[in-house]
Scaffold this active site. Structure first.
Site, PDB file in Angstrom:
ATOM      1  CE1 TYR A  11      44.056  60.970  -0.007  1.00  0.00           C
ATOM      2  CE2 TYR A  11      46.376  61.063  -0.658  1.00  0.00           C
ATOM      3  CZ  TYR A  11      45.145  60.427  -0.689  1.00  0.00           C
ATOM      4  OH  TYR A  11      44.990  59.284  -1.406  1.00  0.00           O
ATOM      5  CB  CYS A  12      43.025  67.736   4.104  1.00  0.00           C
ATOM      6  SG  CYS A  12      42.985  69.038   5.342  1.00  0.00           S
ATOM      7  N   PRO A  13      45.678  69.727   3.440  1.00  0.00           N
ATOM      8  CG  PRO A  13      46.752  71.751   4.015  1.00  0.00           C
ATOM      9  CD  PRO A  13      46.915  70.245   4.083  1.00  0.00           C
TER      10      PRO A  13
END
Lengths: 355, 77
Positions: free
Chosen positions: B15-17
């Site tokens: 998941y981000c980033p």
């Protein structure tokens, strides 16, 4: 010769303004955003949380660098970061954020990148006297020295209140066009944002760092008070699930959804693991001394899991496993009042100290 | 959309980033003009990947979804 700077960039208003002020003096700026592994956006994405308007939470650095036209590099520093957090030389801040050590670590990385890309100095959105811990004038100097960047860190928002830096002395930057902001008021920043065409920013400063988050800090302090130490796993697990303290020996973490179920599965090998045989959350229990989880606790845990599961005839079977042991328990859902006596949350229990 | 990619990188499950830091690492090694295909299941990447391209000057060619996996196409500039 066109000068170049690298900037520590959180995506917040201050670091955005700092970059704009320096760009406006004809300096090339490369923004650096550091991924520490303790990122709130990452957790929100993992949980599948969205904003009210249906859009996804976004890393503020990425969002605003794109919006305001900075080149940006997201630098993964998570590998060595755990050490910084577990052994901060300069201690903890208001929540638990070891700000000074963290800044030193980031500036050291920024120095490496500065040299790599042939930049001349580093800029940062730090404001004198803004944060109680790291941004007073003496820590600013300590940070500079420890990072090996003496005279090379330009803080455009407070520059006129600070000793002139090499970029100012050498005339790469006109000191008179920099700011003299001191303290916690945001008034000048908001004014400056208007002047510089920054029409959208996080408000209040919505950083991406867990260590400045009060809920995270609460869980950290609770564990420290009861267990006397923090492990690497703890630091990660504070970001996941519902937390319960059954007694001074036993901590329970119950997942909140499918994605957290998958995440907690990764801890199955080294923790007491509970899995409902049906639709419901998995849970892990941590025992401080030894490997024993007593029978009463197993039953309490099964009942807590049952509270968040789809029960049939008022109960659900729960598979318990630890090392090579396995057992089927039956959980009968507790009501919320019963559950709240164990809950670890900012608005719930007070921190209970171990006897 | 049929795009032939030169490099495929799988960032599913992150998941981000992280999908972006991985994309950045792949892009660093890629040659100019090569097309990178990034696989991700973090839906937020639909916002992140074009933003990253904007901040790095790489060209965002588009994305498609197949069996719950997002395929992003980026040309290194």
């Amino acid at each position: 010769m066109k000068r170049k700077a690298v900037a520590l960039y959180s995506g917040g208003l201050d670091s955005t303004l700092a970059i704009k002020l320096v760009q406006n003096q004809g300096i090339d700026v490369l923004a650096l955003h550091f991924y520490t592994g303790f990122c709130i956006t990452e957790t929100k994405r993992r949980r599948g949380e969205k904003k009210e308007d249906g859009s996804h939470y976004m890393n503020p650095a990425l969002k605003y660098a794109a919006k305001y036209g900075f080149p940006l590099e997201i630098v993964d520093i998570s590998d060595g970061y755990m050490d910084v957090i577990l052994n901060p030389k300069y201690g903890y801040g208001a929540n638990i954020n070891p700000c000074i050590d963290c800044r030193i670590y980031m500036f050291k990385k920024a120095k490496e990148i500065m040299q790599e890309v042939g930049a001349d100095f580093v800029i940062s959105g730090e404001v004198l006297g803004q944060r109680p811990k790291s941004q007073k004038s003496i820590p600013l100097k300590i940070i500079e020295r420890e990072a090996g960047l003496e005279g090379l860190i330009l803080r455009p928002l407070s520059a006129r209140k600070l000793t002139p830096t090499i970029p100012e002395i050498n005339g790469w930057i006109d000191r008179e066009k920099l700011e003299d902001i001191v303290g916690r008021s945001r008034k000048r920043q908001i004014e400056l944002a208007k002047e510089l065409g920054i029409d959208e920013y996080e408000s209040p400063a919505g950083g991406c760092c867990y260590f400045t988050d009060e809920n995270y800090a609460y869980k950290y302090k609770e564990t420290m008070a009861v267990e006397g130490k923090i492990t690497q796993d703890d630091l990660v697990l504070f970001t996941v699930g519902r937390h319960f303290r059954l007694d001074s020996e036993t901590k329970l973490i119950v997942s909140r959804n499918e994605r957290e179920n998958n995440f907690l599965l990764g801890f199955k090998k080294s923790y007491h693991f509970f899995e409902p045989l049906g639709k419901g959350p998995v849970a892990i229990a941590k025992t401080i001394n030894g490997e024993i989880l007593d029978e009463d606790d197993k039953q309490i845990i099964s009942n807590i899991i049952a509270r968040y599961s789809k029960t049939i005839d008022g109960k659900i079977d729960v598979k318990y496993s630890f090392m090579d042991r396995e057992e089927i328990l039956t959980g009968f859902p507790f009501d919320d009042e019963a559950i709240n006596q164990w809950r670890v949350s900012l608005n719930g229990n007070k921190i209970r100290h171990s006897p | 959309m049929e795009i032939k990619s030169d490099i495929v990188h799988d960032a599913t499950g992150t998941y981000c980033p992280i999908p972006i830091t991985e994309l950045a690492k792949v892009a660093k090694k890629a040659e100019k003009g090569q097309i990178i295909e990034l696989l991700a299941d973090d839906e937020g990447a639909i916002q992140d990947v074009p933003a990253w391209c904007q901040t790095t000057g790489n060209e965002f060619l588009g994305y498609k979804e197949e069996d719950g996996i997002l395929h992003f196409y980026i040309r290194k500039v």
